[in-house]
Design a protein around this motif. Structure first.
Motif, mmCIF file in Angstrom:
data_model
loop_
_atom_site.group_PDB
_atom_site.id
_atom_site.type_symbol
_atom_site.label_atom_id
_atom_site.label_comp_id
_atom_site.label_asym_id
_atom_site.label_seq_id
_atom_site.Cartn_x
_atom_site.Cartn_y
_atom_site.Cartn_z
ATOM 1 N N LEU A 44 -10.018 13.316 -147.829
ATOM 2 C CA LEU A 44 -10.637 12.795 -149.108
ATOM 3 C C LEU A 44 -10.184 13.821 -150.306
ATOM 4 C CD1 LEU A 44 -13.520 10.807 -147.950
ATOM 5 C CD2 LEU A 44 -11.360 9.906 -148.323
ATOM 6 N N LYS A 45 -10.326 14.995 -149.995
ATOM 7 C CA LYS A 45 -10.122 16.075 -151.197
ATOM 8 C C LYS A 45 -8.649 15.990 -151.388
ATOM 9 C CE LYS A 45 -13.653 19.661 -150.566
ATOM 10 N NZ LYS A 45 -13.937 20.966 -150.095
ATOM 11 N N GLY A 46 -7.697 16.129 -150.367
ATOM 12 C CA GLY A 46 -6.340 15.760 -150.651
ATOM 13 C C GLY A 46 -5.941 14.686 -151.428
ATOM 14 N N GLY A 51 -4.491 12.291 -157.921
ATOM 15 C CA GLY A 51 -4.800 11.429 -159.179
ATOM 16 C C GLY A 51 -5.841 11.577 -159.774
ATOM 17 N N ASP A 52 -6.348 10.558 -160.500
ATOM 18 C CA ASP A 52 -7.700 10.806 -161.267
ATOM 19 C C ASP A 52 -8.797 10.128 -160.757
ATOM 20 O OD1 ASP A 52 -6.230 12.192 -163.666
ATOM 21 O OD2 ASP A 52 -5.180 10.164 -163.925
ATOM 22 N N LEU A 53 -8.635 8.918 -160.109
ATOM 23 C CA LEU A 53 -9.695 8.165 -159.535
ATOM 24 C C LEU A 53 -9.348 7.757 -158.201
ATOM 25 C CD1 LEU A 53 -11.982 6.306 -160.668
ATOM 26 C CD2 LEU A 53 -10.325 4.371 -160.472
ATOM 27 N N LEU A 54 -10.282 8.203 -157.445
ATOM 28 C CA LEU A 54 -10.285 8.069 -155.934
ATOM 29 C C LEU A 54 -10.861 6.798 -155.398
ATOM 30 C CD1 LEU A 54 -9.102 8.744 -153.085
ATOM 31 C CD2 LEU A 54 -10.844 10.490 -152.720
ATOM 32 N N VAL A 55 -10.335 6.017 -154.999
ATOM 33 C CA VAL A 55 -10.898 4.757 -154.686
ATOM 34 C C VAL A 55 -11.049 4.685 -152.919
ATOM 35 C CG1 VAL A 55 -11.204 2.154 -154.034
ATOM 36 C CG2 VAL A 55 -10.536 3.177 -156.219
ATOM 37 N N VAL A 56 -11.930 4.723 -152.189
ATOM 38 C CA VAL A 56 -11.864 4.797 -150.770
ATOM 39 C C VAL A 56 -12.605 3.339 -150.152
ATOM 40 C CG1 VAL A 56 -12.954 5.947 -148.569
ATOM 41 C CG2 VAL A 56 -12.478 7.147 -150.723
ATOM 42 N N GLU A 88 -18.103 14.564 -153.374
ATOM 43 C CA GLU A 88 -17.589 14.840 -154.774
ATOM 44 C C GLU A 88 -16.348 14.275 -155.229
ATOM 45 O OE1 GLU A 88 -16.865 19.055 -157.546
ATOM 46 O OE2 GLU A 88 -17.935 19.075 -155.524
ATOM 47 N N ALA A 89 -15.426 14.128 -154.188
ATOM 48 C CA ALA A 89 -14.071 13.903 -154.393
ATOM 49 C C ALA A 89 -13.890 12.293 -154.665
ATOM 50 C CB ALA A 89 -13.234 14.179 -153.339
ATOM 51 N N VAL A 90 -15.035 11.619 -154.142
ATOM 52 C CA VAL A 90 -14.896 10.103 -154.307
ATOM 53 C C VAL A 90 -15.442 9.471 -155.472
ATOM 54 C CG1 VAL A 90 -15.428 7.897 -152.897
ATOM 55 C CG2 VAL A 90 -14.761 10.104 -151.548
ATOM 56 N N ASP A 91 -14.689 8.660 -155.944
ATOM 57 C CA ASP A 91 -15.065 8.213 -157.255
ATOM 58 C C ASP A 91 -15.885 6.725 -156.960
ATOM 59 O OD1 ASP A 91 -14.214 9.635 -159.488
ATOM 60 O OD2 ASP A 91 -12.331 9.398 -158.606
ATOM 61 N N PHE A 92 -15.146 5.991 -156.191
ATOM 62 C CA PHE A 92 -15.684 4.564 -155.859
ATOM 63 C C PHE A 92 -15.382 3.992 -154.354
ATOM 64 C CE2 PHE A 92 -14.586 3.952 -160.479
ATOM 65 C CZ PHE A 92 -15.998 3.782 -160.962
ATOM 66 N N HIS A 113 -0.991 5.457 -152.536
ATOM 67 C CA HIS A 113 -1.864 5.038 -151.069
ATOM 68 C C HIS A 113 -1.781 6.229 -150.258
ATOM 69 C CE1 HIS A 113 -3.508 2.963 -147.873
ATOM 70 N NE2 HIS A 113 -2.352 2.611 -147.338
ATOM 71 N N ALA A 114 -2.948 6.917 -150.090
ATOM 72 C CA ALA A 114 -2.970 8.148 -149.339
ATOM 73 C C ALA A 114 -3.558 7.873 -147.898
ATOM 74 C CB ALA A 114 -4.230 8.998 -149.942
ATOM 75 N N LYS A 115 -2.777 8.481 -147.043
ATOM 76 C CA LYS A 115 -3.058 8.515 -145.364
ATOM 77 C C LYS A 115 -3.096 9.780 -144.938
ATOM 78 C CE LYS A 115 -3.181 4.795 -143.446
ATOM 79 N NZ LYS A 115 -4.347 3.963 -143.202
ATOM 80 N N GLY A 116 -3.956 9.697 -143.809
ATOM 81 C CA GLY A 116 -4.018 11.161 -143.116
ATOM 82 C C GLY A 116 -2.869 11.546 -142.374
#
Length: 159
Positions: A44-46, A51-56, A88-92, A113-116
């Motif tokens: 999630l940090k990566g 970007g600016d907004l991380l949605v999980v 902290e890294a997560v916005d929504f 789209h970020a994947k592990g």
């Protein structure tokens, strides 16, 4: 408060559109997050760094059961979402009911789209969907040597 960052998909779409109007880069990450571990945090940090907004997007209880089997998830979708939202890294955070994030990707149209690291850019199941709207797939995090399933198995052996 973390739970204020857990949104239904309609509200999430509104927030993402607002961010886009401010030229923010949107990143979507997803997973089960049944037992949060260092690999999840690094993933999630990566993702946030891209970007600016991380949605999980967190898999629903039903989907985790289908993917991982009986006895899973160990924590409810609401608890998993709240824990992820507290990072902290997560916005929504949002919970999705479908087997894949395809529909959510089409609705949100994230820039990335970020994947592990258990994937490559060519093995991400939704890669063609992401590319169809001009997004890109990115692989982030440390090597896949962390696993909730392995942690659960190891804890069971110790009993």
């Amino acid at each position: 408060m973390a739970s204020e960052r857990v949104l239904n998909q309609l509200e999430l779409l509104r927030r993402v559109n607002e961010a886009r109007m401010r030229s923010k880069r949107v990143v979507l990450a997803n997973g089960c997050f049944d037992i949060l571990h260092a690999g999840h945090v690094r993933y999630l940090k990566g993702s946030k760094a891209l970007g600016d907004l991380l949605v999980v997007a967190v898999n629903s209880d039903e989907q985790v059961r289908k993917q991982k089997g009986a006895g899973r998830p160990l924590m409810s979708q609401d608890h998993r979402a709240e824990i992820v939202a507290s990072l902290e890294a997560v916005d929504f955070v949002t919970i999705f009911e479908e087997p894949t994030v395809r529909e959510l990707l089409l609705a949100l149209r994230p820039d990335i789209h970020a994947k592990g690291t258990d994937y490559t850019e060519d093995t991400v199941p939704e890669r063609d969907v992401v590319r169809s709207f001009g997004g890109r797939v990115a692989i982030v995090g440390d090597p896949k040597d962390h696993s909730s399933s392995q942690m659960i198995e190891a804890a069971s052996r110790k009993q």
